[in-house]
Design an enzyme around this catalytic site. Structure first.
Site, PDB file in Angstrom:
ATOM      1  N   ARG A 198      72.742 136.709  29.672  1.00  6.79           N
ATOM      2  CA  ARG A 198      73.994 136.079  30.121  1.00  6.79           C
ATOM      3  C   ARG A 198      75.034 136.240  29.025  1.00  6.79           C
ATOM      4  NH1 ARG A 198      75.955 130.411  29.707  1.00  6.79           N
ATOM      5  NH2 ARG A 198      77.847 130.593  30.927  1.00  6.79           N
ATOM      6  N   HIS A 206      84.779 132.427  29.157  1.00 12.13           N
ATOM      7  CA  HIS A 206      84.098 131.519  28.226  1.00 12.13           C
ATOM      8  C   HIS A 206      85.094 131.207  27.098  1.00 12.13           C
ATOM      9  CE1 HIS A 206      79.921 130.247  26.566  1.00 12.13           C
ATOM     10  NE2 HIS A 206      80.820 129.794  25.706  1.00 12.13           N
ATOM     11  N   GLU A 232      81.775 125.996  31.199  1.00 14.98           N
ATOM     12  CA  GLU A 232      82.122 124.706  30.598  1.00 14.98           C
ATOM     13  C   GLU A 232      83.641 124.482  30.544  1.00 14.98           C
ATOM     14  OE1 GLU A 232      80.260 124.280  26.803  1.00 14.98           O
ATOM     15  OE2 GLU A 232      78.255 124.674  27.547  1.00 14.98           O
ATOM     16  N   ASN A 292      74.404 123.675  31.869  1.00 16.59           N
ATOM     17  CA  ASN A 292      74.112 123.761  30.436  1.00 16.59           C
ATOM     18  C   ASN A 292      73.708 122.362  29.985  1.00 16.59           C
ATOM     19  OD1 ASN A 292      75.054 126.328  30.694  1.00 16.59           O
ATOM     20  ND2 ASN A 292      76.876 126.053  29.419  1.00 16.59           N
ATOM     21  N   TYR A 296      71.952 120.090  26.875  1.00 14.15           N
ATOM     22  CA  TYR A 296      71.477 120.030  25.486  1.00 14.15           C
ATOM     23  C   TYR A 296      70.880 118.678  25.133  1.00 14.15           C
ATOM     24  CZ  TYR A 296      73.823 124.472  24.561  1.00 14.15           C
ATOM     25  OH  TYR A 296      74.195 125.785  24.570  1.00 14.15           O
ATOM     26  N   GLU A 339      72.344 127.342  29.847  1.00 13.21           N
ATOM     27  CA  GLU A 339      72.305 127.212  28.381  1.00 13.21           C
ATOM     28  C   GLU A 339      71.428 126.035  28.011  1.00 13.21           C
ATOM     29  OE1 GLU A 339      75.938 126.822  26.103  1.00 13.21           O
ATOM     30  OE2 GLU A 339      76.913 128.389  27.283  1.00 13.21           O
TER      31      GLU A 339
HETATM   32  O1  IFM Z   1      78.162 127.659  21.402  1.00 13.48           O
HETATM   33  C1  IFM Z   1      78.364 126.817  22.472  1.00 13.48           C
HETATM   34  C2  IFM Z   1      78.714 127.608  23.714  1.00 13.48           C
HETATM   35  O2  IFM Z   1      79.801 128.437  23.523  1.00 13.48           O
HETATM   36  C3  IFM Z   1      79.019 126.677  24.866  1.00 13.48           C
HETATM   37  N1  IFM Z   1      77.942 125.729  25.041  1.00 13.48           N
HETATM   38  C4  IFM Z   1      77.454 125.025  23.893  1.00 13.48           C
HETATM   39  C5  IFM Z   1      77.124 126.008  22.777  1.00 13.48           C
HETATM   40  C6  IFM Z   1      76.598 125.262  21.548  1.00 13.48           C
HETATM   41  O3  IFM Z   1      77.515 124.334  21.084  1.00 13.48           O
END
Ligand code: IFM
Length: 445
Positions: free
Chosen positions: A77, A121, A166, A293, A295, A354
């Site tokens: 990706r 992006h 995002e 995404n 985290y 992500e």
């Molecule tokens: O590096 C970033 C990415 O560009 C977008 N999502 C989160 C990642 C980590 O912070």
């Protein structure tokens, strides 16, 4: 034999983005983007180190594709630099830019790696910012024309697309001033976010009009907010923060419009975007899949409110912190998958587009990244559980293939499973890369 198996047809990938890795910021006809301008402006990014060089992927893409092949990566990706393809963002096309991504895509296909391409992006062409950027509705037409060029150039070979990555980055860039273009105007930022959703809808329309095979979606980052206590003020803050964040996008994309709660609050603040007839229909143009995404989560407290929650302050709510300061909460991915179904009835495929972690602050040997292995392994386990319970999750993209330029943190945060020596640009797989190769081979954790 792994304990936890992912389905046979589950896709294991890695993710990157153009500005963070390409470099060659002004080569072969590329125009500047807002991130070129921002990172070259003193006082904006860590150490005032601009991202001009990225990690020289523009020069080394063949080596990077070979690296992915050796690791058994099934899908890559990446994003396109709009100003590499259209230096002024609109009108003139830069053939050298078109050819670069064409070569990259061909190289990936030759090595059996499926390209997954994101159109945007965060790196808006500076020339478009100079004409109003995301704040002007003209951006919808500009994005539509750019999307048409992209589908026309690569639609024959790419089967998975995302319009935006995002879009909350637009809030951070126009409302908080912490990202490019560095503006702090909440009203303009809300309009810019609305316009980004319109541009997304126009991009989906352009994809359908191009008639190329494949699927298109959008990528949102989901940081669910958990109130630190049962106090009404903590609960209210959690709800408001989610409305300001991922729900600002999910509500109109999937829920029929901006929520009453958000509308009331923004109207009272004078920051509600202007919505024209047909806007909500355009935004809700059906997509084929949703990219999430994920985290971690954010625990919010009215008493210790930290609007820049991604920069840890000394009061840490929640628990179980990683060496980089982020809370280790792998169930976040399971919760996000369920949330889109229960809150929005979303029943089309989901990709985790992500997930990853930056190296710990005390990591002694950059190649011995055991914490990353534990982190990714736990997220994969929660994804497998969601799938076992019936969720339609089709794939996972580890952020990131390479140590790269982490926006306002410049090169100080390293998310790669492959180490990059910034002097020599030499790539060396970390322990996590070899572990991920074995996960892919054995189809599980
Ligand atoms: O590096 C970033 C990415 O560009 C977008 N999502 C989160 C990642 C980590 O912070």
């Amino acid at each position: 034999m792994p304990k936890i198996l992912l389905p046979k047809d589950f896709t294991f990938g890695v993710a990157t983005s153009a500005y963070q890795i390409e470099g060659a910021w002004n080569e072969d006809g590329k125009g500047p983007s807002i991130w070129d301008t921002f990172t070259r402006t003193p006082g904006k990014v860590a150490g005032d180190v601009p991202g001009n060089r990225g990690v020289e992927h523009y020069q080394r893409y063949r080596e990077d594709v070979a690296l992915m092949r050796d690791l058994g990566i099934e899908s890559y990706r990446f994003s396109l630099s709009w100003s590499r393809l259209m230096p002024e963002g609109a009108g003139r096309v830069n053939q050298a830019g078109v050819d670069f991504y064409s070569r990259l895509i061909d190289q990936l296909l030759e090595q059996g790696i499926a390209p997954n391409v994101t159109l945007y992006h965060w790196d808006l062409p500076q020339a478009l910012e100079d004409r109003g950027g995301w704040v002007t509705r003209d951006v919808v037409g500009w994005f539509g024309d750019y999307a048409a060029l992209v589908f026309d150039s690569y639609g024959d070979r790419v089967r998975r697309w995302a319009t935006l990555n995002e879009p909350i980055s637009i809030w951070v860039g126009y409302g908080m001033g912490a990202f490019a273009p560095g503006r702090s105007d909440e009203k303009a930022a809300r309009q810019a976010m609305h316009n980004a959703l319109l541009a997304h809808g126009r991009g989906v329309e352009a994809f359908r009009a191009a008639g190329s095979p494949g699927e298109i979606g959008i990528v949102l980052d989901i940081w669910q907010r958990h109130p630190a206590t049962d106090k009404p003020e903590d609960k209210a803050l959690a709800a408001d923060d989610e409305d300001n964040g991922f729900r600002f996008f999910l509500d109109p994309l999937l829920g029929g419009g901006y929520s009453e709660r958000l509308t009331q609050r923004l109207t009272a603040a004078g920051t509600m975007p202007e919505i024209e007839a047909g806007d909500l229909e355009l935004i809700a143009t059906p997509i084929d899949y949703l990219g999430l995404n994920v985290y971690s989560r954010v625990v919010v407290s009215a008493e210790h409110y930290n609007p820049k929650w991604w920069v840890a302050d000394e009061w840490h709510p929640g628990g179980n912190f990683l060496d980089n300061g982020m809370e280790f909460y792998p169930k976040a991915v399971y919760d996000a998958i369920h949330m889109v179904k229960t809150d929005y009835g979303f029943d089309r495929p989901i990709f985790i587009t992500e997930n990853g972690v930056s190296d710990g602050k005390t990591l002694a040997d950059p190649l011995e990244d055991d914490e990353r292995i534990a982190y990714v392994g736990a997220f994969l386990e929660w994804i497998a559980k969601a799938i076992d319970e019936g969720a339609d999750v089709r794939g996972y993209y580890l952020w990131s293939l390479l140590d790269n330029y982490e926006w306002a943190a410049a090169y100080t945060q390293k998310f790669g499973i492959v180490h990059v020596d910034l002097e020599t640009m030499q790539r060396t797989p970390k322990k996590s890369a070899l572990w991920y190769r074995d996960v892919i081979r054995s189809r599980g954790v």
